[in-house]
Write an enzyme that holds these catalytic residues in place. Structure first.
Site, PDB file in Angstrom:
ATOM      1  N   CYS A 138      72.358  23.821 -11.229  1.00  0.00           N
ATOM      2  CA  CYS A 138      71.102  23.159 -10.648  1.00  0.00           C
ATOM      3  C   CYS A 138      71.691  21.659 -10.439  1.00  0.00           C
ATOM      4  O   CYS A 138      71.152  20.892  -9.481  1.00  0.00           O
ATOM      5  CB  CYS A 138      70.097  23.438 -11.490  1.00  0.00           C
ATOM      6  SG  CYS A 138      70.502  23.070 -13.261  1.00  0.00           S
ATOM      7  N   LYS A 165      62.754  36.440 -21.183  1.00  0.00           N
ATOM      8  CA  LYS A 165      62.956  37.536 -20.077  1.00  0.00           C
ATOM      9  C   LYS A 165      64.030  37.146 -19.250  1.00  0.00           C
ATOM     10  O   LYS A 165      64.127  36.040 -18.525  1.00  0.00           O
ATOM     11  CB  LYS A 165      61.415  37.236 -19.298  1.00  0.00           C
ATOM     12  CG  LYS A 165      61.355  38.501 -18.449  1.00  0.00           C
ATOM     13  CD  LYS A 165      62.346  38.759 -17.109  1.00  0.00           C
ATOM     14  CE  LYS A 165      61.901  37.921 -16.046  1.00  0.00           C
ATOM     15  NZ  LYS A 165      63.022  38.037 -15.176  1.00  0.00           N
ATOM     16  N   GLU A 180      62.495  23.632 -15.892  1.00  0.00           N
ATOM     17  CA  GLU A 180      63.698  23.130 -15.484  1.00  0.00           C
ATOM     18  C   GLU A 180      64.047  23.663 -14.010  1.00  0.00           C
ATOM     19  O   GLU A 180      64.443  24.987 -14.065  1.00  0.00           O
ATOM     20  CB  GLU A 180      64.782  23.522 -16.486  1.00  0.00           C
ATOM     21  CG  GLU A 180      64.681  22.866 -17.887  1.00  0.00           C
ATOM     22  CD  GLU A 180      64.780  21.536 -18.016  1.00  0.00           C
ATOM     23  OE1 GLU A 180      65.360  20.799 -16.859  1.00  0.00           O
ATOM     24  OE2 GLU A 180      64.462  20.843 -18.847  1.00  0.00           O
TER      25      GLU A 180
HETATM   26  P1  NAD Z   1      64.472  32.188  -9.623  1.00  0.00           P
HETATM   27  O1  NAD Z   1      63.328  31.097  -9.876  1.00  0.00           O
HETATM   28  O2  NAD Z   1      64.416  33.205  -8.721  1.00  0.00           O
HETATM   29  O3  NAD Z   1      64.304  33.158 -11.141  1.00  0.00           O
HETATM   30  C1  NAD Z   1      64.252  32.577 -12.514  1.00  0.00           C
HETATM   31  C2  NAD Z   1      63.674  33.569 -13.221  1.00  0.00           C
HETATM   32  O4  NAD Z   1      62.294  33.709 -12.896  1.00  0.00           O
HETATM   33  C3  NAD Z   1      64.195  34.997 -13.214  1.00  0.00           C
HETATM   34  O5  NAD Z   1      64.293  35.489 -14.462  1.00  0.00           O
HETATM   35  C4  NAD Z   1      62.976  35.668 -12.322  1.00  0.00           C
HETATM   36  O6  NAD Z   1      62.848  37.179 -12.710  1.00  0.00           O
HETATM   37  C5  NAD Z   1      61.746  34.937 -12.733  1.00  0.00           C
HETATM   38  N1  NAD Z   1      60.948  34.871 -11.954  1.00  0.00           N
HETATM   39  C6  NAD Z   1      60.638  35.283 -10.623  1.00  0.00           C
HETATM   40  N2  NAD Z   1      59.499  35.162 -10.051  1.00  0.00           N
HETATM   41  C7  NAD Z   1      58.655  34.857 -10.932  1.00  0.00           C
HETATM   42  C8  NAD Z   1      57.237  34.399 -11.461  1.00  0.00           C
HETATM   43  N3  NAD Z   1      56.443  34.480 -10.235  1.00  0.00           N
HETATM   44  N4  NAD Z   1      56.827  34.034 -12.282  1.00  0.00           N
HETATM   45  C9  NAD Z   1      57.546  34.215 -13.472  1.00  0.00           C
HETATM   46  N5  NAD Z   1      58.953  34.253 -13.473  1.00  0.00           N
HETATM   47  C10 NAD Z   1      59.587  34.686 -12.213  1.00  0.00           C
HETATM   48  O7  NAD Z   1      65.915  31.419  -9.810  1.00  0.00           O
HETATM   49  P2  NAD Z   1      67.225  32.166  -9.858  1.00  0.00           P
HETATM   50  O8  NAD Z   1      67.634  32.463  -8.287  1.00  0.00           O
HETATM   51  O9  NAD Z   1      67.324  33.122 -10.819  1.00  0.00           O
HETATM   52  O10 NAD Z   1      68.000  30.724 -10.029  1.00  0.00           O
HETATM   53  C11 NAD Z   1      68.612  29.823  -9.437  1.00  0.00           C
HETATM   54  C12 NAD Z   1      67.656  28.539  -9.536  1.00  0.00           C
HETATM   55  O11 NAD Z   1      67.479  28.165 -10.765  1.00  0.00           O
HETATM   56  C13 NAD Z   1      67.966  27.567  -8.701  1.00  0.00           C
HETATM   57  O12 NAD Z   1      67.120  26.885  -7.869  1.00  0.00           O
HETATM   58  C14 NAD Z   1      68.616  26.507  -9.667  1.00  0.00           C
HETATM   59  O13 NAD Z   1      68.561  25.005  -9.319  1.00  0.00           O
HETATM   60  C15 NAD Z   1      67.645  26.385 -10.994  1.00  0.00           C
HETATM   61  N6  NAD Z   1      68.087  26.146 -12.143  1.00  0.00           N
HETATM   62  C16 NAD Z   1      67.538  24.975 -12.719  1.00  0.00           C
HETATM   63  C17 NAD Z   1      68.001  24.843 -13.700  1.00  0.00           C
HETATM   64  C18 NAD Z   1      67.571  23.428 -14.533  1.00  0.00           C
HETATM   65  O14 NAD Z   1      67.847  23.248 -15.739  1.00  0.00           O
HETATM   66  N7  NAD Z   1      67.010  22.405 -13.987  1.00  0.00           N
HETATM   67  C19 NAD Z   1      69.259  25.351 -14.456  1.00  0.00           C
HETATM   68  C20 NAD Z   1      69.842  26.424 -13.874  1.00  0.00           C
HETATM   69  C21 NAD Z   1      69.289  27.057 -12.854  1.00  0.00           C
END
Ligand code: NAD
Length: 486
Positions: free
Chosen positions: A290, A180, A256
């Site tokens: 991140c 997804k 992650e």
């Molecule tokens: P997000 O958490 O808003 O969304 C990530 C994904 O989760 C999207 O596909 C979204 O549609 C989905 N999602 C949203 N609500 C959900 C729910 N309740 N249940 C299941 N899925 C849901 O993050 P973002 O804004 O897309 O990305 C940025 C964030 O990701 C930053 O905080 C960054 O640090 C983190 N990130 C972490 C890593 C890592 O490996 N640690 C890598 C890249 C990004």
């Protein structure tokens, strides 16, 4: 030619059942690039059903050699489509084109080869020898089995890296997957679905690719009883929601999450060099990584000198067109994200912070650009020093001793990454060993690689992605005992 308005469900490229689509935007120009399929509940249900069937029937889960072949086919198809994919990646993600030759595209594509090799070379069975318990002599061994159906939920910041770092190891392990993708970067995932359908022998249902503008689709994936494991990358707050919704069916969760990593510059003649590196590595891809080191810790006696060099580095880098080969800091992904970053900057200013450089939108007609920004005048308790901004914003903080620097670095809810830079590499490594983080770069060393486990301590996550440890996240251990001598 990459097509854009389809999902991959049960081996077929299909539109959303509802026929709905949603727009994907170029963050550098604000132009609508086009539309993607807007999957709903019906589509997700079909995708999970297909993944379940593909896992429970057929030979995917038990034929590592075939899986390795299929993963290599996918890698080769991605290599063949590299230029078209690069154009999509720059346009949709705002990824600086220079990074598409590395972590934004070509790196993770090449890493599929590592996953394929591992499927072939991995020792699935481990002999534990014989033992006697209550007079019964047994020969014992463990066998690794695939975890089952994986729900992979990914963010927009490094879509290829994160999609492939989940897909490669999950497929190598024998799992089937429902991927997804993030609503801001659907086409990066759509391309993957198309290449899988058209260029590989991956059987129907083994990989399903869902694009949707509805975050609730991700939530459904983490509650559905047919899904065995949720592999999630995203923000810490969404990670908590995923963990909660996976609890009812006690799914394995692999998370992650975010970070607020520290860069410790030691008090020696490498300080200037360190600030050049800290500037580049803190604001690359507009700070949307991140693991970027966004808190820069400087010896108090040389704080002004360090800040001056760091600010000069940020000003030299600037914010620019991601299609320009020299650009390091492109746009942020969306107007929503730009507004969120500006909120952090406003609150930091109100809390007494000053901006040595940046602190506002870049002077461009179009696009979601923020100037590389250096914040000073706050300590580690300030919001700007504690929360993940996810923009090109660094906060410099003075320290009084190495112990103090380590204390500040570890004083965070996060524990994803860190860096130490100094003239004595051994001393820097000794300090690195005191950091409570999943990765540390010393003197510019890069820990990123297919064979290197990546993940976080504390609220930066649970589990590891990549490396053998990351592959094993997609397995379960079955312990077997047979009578000794048989
Ligand atoms: P997000 O958490 O808003 O969304 C990530 C994904 O989760 C999207 O596909 C979204 O549609 C989905 N999602 C949203 N609500 C959900 C729910 N309740 N249940 C299941 N899925 C849901 O993050 P973002 O804004 O897309 O990305 C940025 C964030 O990701 C930053 O905080 C960054 O640090 C983190 N990130 C972490 C890593 C890592 O490996 N640690 C890598 C890249 C990004």
């Amino acid at each position: 030619m990459l097509k854009q308005e389809h999902l991959l469900i049960d081996g077929k490229l299909v539109p959303a059942a509802s026929g709905r689509v949603f727009e994907t935007i170029n963050p550098a120009t604000e132009d609508v690039l086009g539309t993607a399929a807007d999957a709903g509940v019906e589509d997700l249900d079909a995708a999970i059903g297909a993944a379940r069937r593909a896992f429970d029937t057929g030979t995917w889960a038990t034929d590592p050699a075939f899986r390795a072949t299929c993963i290599r086919q996918l890698r080769d198809a991605l290599v063949e489509a590299a230029e078209e994919l690069r154009a999509t990646t720059v346009a949709e993600v705002g990824a600086p084109v220079m990074l598409t030759y590395g972590a934004h595209q070509e790196g993770p594509v090449a890493d599929l080869g590592w996953a394929a090799d591992l499927a072939e070379s991995y020792e699935w069975v481990t002999d534990l020898g014989e033992s006697e318990v209550m007079g019964i002599k047994s020969r014992r061994y463990t066998r690794r089995q695939p975890a089952g159906v994986v729900g992979a939920i990914t963010p927009w910041n490094f879509p290829h890296q994160i999609n492939l770092a989940k897909l490669g190891p999950a497929l190598a392990a024998g799992c089937t997957v429902v991927l997804k993708a993030a609503p801001d970067t659907p086409w990066c995932a759509t391309a993957l679905g198309q290449l899988i359908a058209e260029k590989t022998d991956i059987p129907p249902g083994v990989v399903n690719v869902i694009t949707s503008q509805d975050h609730a689709i991700g939530a459904m994936l983490s509650t559905d009883p047919r899904v065995d494991l949720v592999s999630f990358t995203g923000s810490t707050s969404t990670g908590r929601a995923v963990m909660r919704s996976a609890a009812d069916t006690l799914k394995k969760v692999f998370l992650e999450l975010g970070g607020k990593s520290a860069f410790i510059a030691l008090d020696d003649d490498k300080l200037g060099e360190a600030m050049g590196f800290a500037g580049f590595s803190g604001i690359v891809h507009a700070g949307q990584g991140c693991a970027l080191t966004t808190r820069v810790l400087l010896p108090r006696s040389r704080f002004d000198e360090g800040v001056e060099t760091l600010a000069a580095t940020l000003e030299a880098l600037g914010a620019g067109d991601p299609a320009d080969p020299g650009t390091v800091c492109g746009p942020v992904i969306s107007a929503r994200q730009r507004d969120r970053i500006e909120g952090f900057l406003t609150r930091a200013r109100e809390a007494g912070a000053t901006f040595v450089t940046g602190g506002k939108r870049a002077d461009r007609d179009k696009g979601f650009f923020i100037e590389p920004t250096l914040v000073v005048g706050v300590d580690n308790t300030a919001e700007i020093a504690r929360e993940e901004v996810f923009g090109p914003v660094l906060t410099a903080i003075p320290y009084d001793s190495v112990d103090h620097a380590v204390e500040i670095a570890n004083d965070s809810d996060y524990g994803l990454s860190g860096a130490v830079y100094g003239a004595d590499v051994q001393r820097a490594q000794d300090i690195a060993a005191r950091l409570r983080t999943g990765t540390v770069g010393v003197n510019g060393g890069l820990w990123y690689g297919a064979d290197v486990p990546f993940g976080g301590f504390k609220q930066s996550g649970i589990g590891r992605e990549m490396g053998v440890a990351g592959f094993e996240e997609y397995t379960e251990i079955q312990s077997v005992a047979v009578p000794a001598g048989s």
